[in-house]
Design a protein around this motif. Sequence first.
Motif, PDB file in Angstrom:
ATOM      1  N   TRP A   1       6.495  90.410  -9.355  1.00 41.15           N
ATOM      2  CA  TRP A   1       5.998  89.676  -8.263  1.00 41.15           C
ATOM      3  C   TRP A   1       6.707  88.185  -8.394  1.00 41.15           C
ATOM      4  CZ3 TRP A   1       3.036  90.509  -4.159  1.00 41.15           C
ATOM      5  CH2 TRP A   1       2.230  91.813  -4.301  1.00 41.15           C
ATOM      6  N   ARG A   2       7.664  88.043  -9.332  1.00 36.44           N
ATOM      7  CA  ARG A   2       8.084  86.560  -9.429  1.00 36.44           C
ATOM      8  C   ARG A   2       8.821  86.103  -8.416  1.00 36.44           C
ATOM      9  NH1 ARG A   2      10.498  87.528 -15.350  1.00 36.44           N
ATOM     10  NH2 ARG A   2       8.437  87.525 -16.052  1.00 36.44           N
ATOM     11  N   PRO A   3       9.341  86.865  -7.504  1.00 32.96           N
ATOM     12  CA  PRO A   3      10.149  86.078  -6.480  1.00 32.96           C
ATOM     13  C   PRO A   3       9.085  85.971  -5.328  1.00 32.96           C
ATOM     14  CG  PRO A   3      11.092  88.228  -6.953  1.00 32.96           C
ATOM     15  CD  PRO A   3       9.836  88.137  -7.830  1.00 32.96           C
ATOM     16  N   PHE A   4       7.827  86.071  -5.464  1.00 31.79           N
ATOM     17  CA  PHE A   4       6.840  85.885  -4.317  1.00 31.79           C
ATOM     18  C   PHE A   4       6.069  84.882  -4.568  1.00 31.79           C
ATOM     19  CE2 PHE A   4       8.925  90.281  -4.287  1.00 31.79           C
ATOM     20  CZ  PHE A   4       9.676  90.014  -3.121  1.00 31.79           C
ATOM     21  N   GLY A   5       6.256  83.740  -5.345  1.00 30.87           N
ATOM     22  CA  GLY A   5       5.344  82.767  -5.708  1.00 30.87           C
ATOM     23  C   GLY A   5       5.182  81.863  -4.286  1.00 30.87           C
ATOM     24  N   PRO A   6       3.721  81.240  -4.280  1.00 33.95           N
ATOM     25  CA  PRO A   6       3.875  80.229  -3.137  1.00 33.95           C
ATOM     26  C   PRO A   6       4.832  79.182  -3.423  1.00 33.95           C
ATOM     27  CG  PRO A   6       1.803  80.564  -4.677  1.00 33.95           C
ATOM     28  CD  PRO A   6       2.689  81.359  -5.111  1.00 33.95           C
ATOM     29  N   ASP A   7       5.350  78.634  -4.345  1.00 34.46           N
ATOM     30  CA  ASP A   7       6.341  77.445  -4.454  1.00 34.46           C
ATOM     31  C   ASP A   7       7.514  77.917  -3.811  1.00 34.46           C
ATOM     32  OD1 ASP A   7       6.777  79.571  -6.458  1.00 34.46           O
ATOM     33  OD2 ASP A   7       7.083  78.030  -8.113  1.00 34.46           O
ATOM     34  N   ARG A   8       7.986  79.046  -3.446  1.00 39.50           N
ATOM     35  CA  ARG A   8       9.395  79.450  -3.178  1.00 39.50           C
ATOM     36  C   ARG A   8       9.968  78.526  -1.661  1.00 39.50           C
ATOM     37  NH1 ARG A   8       6.683  83.983  -1.651  1.00 39.50           N
ATOM     38  NH2 ARG A   8       7.307  84.962   0.271  1.00 39.50           N
ATOM     39  N   PHE A   9       8.971  78.069  -1.257  1.00 36.62           N
ATOM     40  CA  PHE A   9       9.399  77.589   0.010  1.00 36.62           C
ATOM     41  C   PHE A   9       9.469  76.209   0.031  1.00 36.62           C
ATOM     42  CE2 PHE A   9       6.884  81.551   1.188  1.00 36.62           C
ATOM     43  CZ  PHE A   9       7.933  82.346   1.871  1.00 36.62           C
ATOM     44  N   ALA A  10       9.760  75.684  -1.206  1.00 36.73           N
ATOM     45  CA  ALA A  10      10.200  74.111  -1.486  1.00 36.73           C
ATOM     46  C   ALA A  10      11.133  73.758  -0.617  1.00 36.73           C
ATOM     47  CB  ALA A  10      10.336  73.996  -2.796  1.00 36.73           C
ATOM     48  N   GLY A  11      11.142  72.994   0.137  1.00 35.05           N
ATOM     49  CA  GLY A  11      12.333  72.299   1.084  1.00 35.05           C
ATOM     50  C   GLY A  11      12.543  73.028   2.330  1.00 35.05           C
ATOM     51  N   ASP A  12      11.782  74.001   2.585  1.00 33.86           N
ATOM     52  CA  ASP A  12      11.921  75.056   3.665  1.00 33.86           C
ATOM     53  C   ASP A  12      11.118  74.334   4.690  1.00 33.86           C
ATOM     54  OD1 ASP A  12      11.120  77.069   5.699  1.00 33.86           O
ATOM     55  OD2 ASP A  12      11.959  78.400   4.416  1.00 33.86           O
ATOM     56  N   ARG A  13      11.865  74.182   6.019  1.00 33.17           N
ATOM     57  CA  ARG A  13      11.217  73.583   7.253  1.00 33.17           C
ATOM     58  C   ARG A  13       9.794  73.963   7.412  1.00 33.17           C
ATOM     59  NH1 ARG A  13      11.926  74.296  12.262  1.00 33.17           N
ATOM     60  NH2 ARG A  13      13.297  76.207  11.868  1.00 33.17           N
ATOM     61  N   THR A  14       9.378  75.384   6.946  1.00 32.67           N
ATOM     62  CA  THR A  14       8.076  75.827   7.597  1.00 32.67           C
ATOM     63  C   THR A  14       6.974  75.598   6.195  1.00 32.67           C
ATOM     64  OG1 THR A  14       9.361  77.982   6.687  1.00 32.67           O
ATOM     65  CG2 THR A  14       9.085  77.611   9.038  1.00 32.67           C
ATOM     66  N   GLY A  15       7.695  75.354   5.090  1.00 33.51           N
ATOM     67  CA  GLY A  15       6.914  75.298   3.933  1.00 33.51           C
ATOM     68  C   GLY A  15       6.982  73.791   3.605  1.00 33.51           C
ATOM     69  N   SER A  16       5.773  73.127   3.357  1.00 34.60           N
ATOM     70  CA  SER A  16       5.764  71.567   3.630  1.00 34.60           C
ATOM     71  C   SER A  16       5.891  71.053   2.111  1.00 34.60           C
ATOM     72  CB  SER A  16       4.515  71.349   3.703  1.00 34.60           C
ATOM     73  OG  SER A  16       3.211  72.011   3.078  1.00 34.60           O
ATOM     74  N   SER A  17       5.819  71.794   0.985  1.00 33.90           N
ATOM     75  CA  SER A  17       5.961  71.245  -0.197  1.00 33.90           C
ATOM     76  C   SER A  17       6.159  72.395  -1.375  1.00 33.90           C
ATOM     77  CB  SER A  17       4.508  70.246  -0.755  1.00 33.90           C
ATOM     78  OG  SER A  17       3.424  71.516  -0.963  1.00 33.90           O
ATOM     79  N   ALA A  18       6.573  71.799  -2.637  1.00 34.41           N
ATOM     80  CA  ALA A  18       6.844  72.866  -3.632  1.00 34.41           C
ATOM     81  C   ALA A  18       5.779  73.763  -3.930  1.00 34.41           C
ATOM     82  CB  ALA A  18       7.279  72.289  -4.854  1.00 34.41           C
ATOM     83  N   GLN A  19       4.402  73.278  -3.977  1.00 39.61           N
ATOM     84  CA  GLN A  19       3.437  74.085  -4.180  1.00 39.61           C
ATOM     85  C   GLN A  19       2.659  73.660  -2.881  1.00 39.61           C
ATOM     86  OE1 GLN A  19       2.962  76.408  -6.119  1.00 39.61           O
ATOM     87  NE2 GLN A  19       1.164  75.965  -7.495  1.00 39.61           N
ATOM     88  N   PRO A  20       2.003  74.684  -2.345  1.00 37.24           N
ATOM     89  CA  PRO A  20       1.051  74.260  -0.994  1.00 37.24           C
ATOM     90  C   PRO A  20       0.217  73.319  -1.579  1.00 37.24           C
ATOM     91  CG  PRO A  20       1.353  76.537  -1.151  1.00 37.24           C
ATOM     92  CD  PRO A  20       1.916  75.850  -2.395  1.00 37.24           C
ATOM     93  N   ALA A  21      -0.028  72.166  -0.830  1.00 38.03           N
ATOM     94  CA  ALA A  21      -1.250  71.396  -1.282  1.00 38.03           C
ATOM     95  C   ALA A  21      -2.398  71.783  -1.009  1.00 38.03           C
ATOM     96  CB  ALA A  21      -1.089  69.933  -0.992  1.00 38.03           C
TER      97      ALA A  21
END
Length: 387
Positions: free
Chosen positions: A364-384
């Motif tokens: 599961w390691r590659p599928f954490g909520p923090d992986r979209f950091a810097g992505d236009r569609t993900g707002s932050s490193a960890q979803p607030a």
Amino acid sequence: MAQPADALVVGGGVIGLAAGYRLAERGAAVVLVDSGRRGASWAAAGMLAPVSEAAFGEDELTRLNLAAVPAFRALAAELADRTGLPVGLRTEGTLAVAFNADDRVALDRLTDFRTGLGLRTERLTGQAARALEPYLAAGVRGGVLAADDLSVDNRRYLATLRAAAEAAGVRFVAAEVSGLLQDRAGAVTGVRTATGEELRAGTVVLCGGASTAALLPVPVQPVKGQILRLAVPAQLRSAGEVLTHTVRGLVRGSEIYLVPRADGEVVVGATSEQQGHDTGVTAGGVYELLRNAYELLPISSEFAFVEACAGSRPGTPDNGPILGRVGDGLVVATGHYRNGILLSALTADAVAALVAGEPAAAVWRPFGPDRFAGDRTGSSAQPAVPA
Ligand code: FAD
Ligand code: GLY
């Protein structure tokens, strides 16, 4: 005021039901809150197909999907044991076929990629494919057998999960969750429903499928799939099953699948559309599916038309699920896109580990909520967590 649950699961689709069952079976006091709106799990085809869903560039997701198969088999056996209800597991595998020469080239490229990943595939001539499925169109240009793919009757599976969850003590609440409750330190302590009721729990587990982003800023987008259910008439079935494998076809570049059930149902899917949360069925969608089904399996024009419906796949920017802890008191398990039925048992085990304060399995390691950091569609490193 009611005693807080150990875990409160939001969403009664396949992910929420499997997670709720697993948590309760491990001894947690579980409440499951669902809006009553049927989600993708109801619409789905029920393929458990790590091989024929393996797509270019999705090596980690393929590894996850492969790991999901033994977990699914184990859960299916456990559920049968506990409930006596069947889930309709089929093990004949997937036969992928190509309609014309261009489709054959595309299927060959995909097969090269899949065998390169070490997946078991067997190339067949058109004649050999028709020996496996005699009703295939005479012009079919050859195929590839993925013997390790399975399928399940998704609706029976949902009913069985619900029965097992109830038997394990999960308390079901019919309500729309409108927001998360937090304490002064920001830890999530429960949920608020649309009617203003507050439900408290040690951990909230968000399994809202394509609607999860309404409660937490995760980059989950609905991808609409229209899908049909046909039935093979009794007089055709009297000579044996018309279709035994899941058949996936490329027909002039468009993909179609036909998934047989033991009771004579054949599921024909599915469109893939960006239409927001719309789940309406269109004449064009039904036409495209029936036309492609007929091209591959002409006898399908004699099947009874039972149902057309649509569901919203919970899509993500990289097509992988989103699973992990998001601050204190909150776990998210969503974004299962095209493989939520397949991934349900593995997800349930991971959720149970996370709620217990343990890490999920390494796959599961590659599928954490923090992986979209810097992505236009993900707002932050960890979803607030929204305040
Ligand atoms: P859902 O099934 O959508 O369930 C979410 C639940 O949460 C719903 O019951 C909803 O009412 C509830 N909910 C949401 N928000 C709230 C809220 N605020 N308050 C209360 N309740 C809430 N996967 C496979 O593995 N194999 C397949 O063959 C396959 N075929 C598919 C075919 C189609 C046409 C589609 C659309 C999907 C298919 N999928 C398949 C994908 C699979 O269906 C999904 O990945 C999976 O169902 C997602 O499950 P879920 O529980 O996360 O979401
Ligand atoms: N996995 C099949 C679909 O999503 O249509």
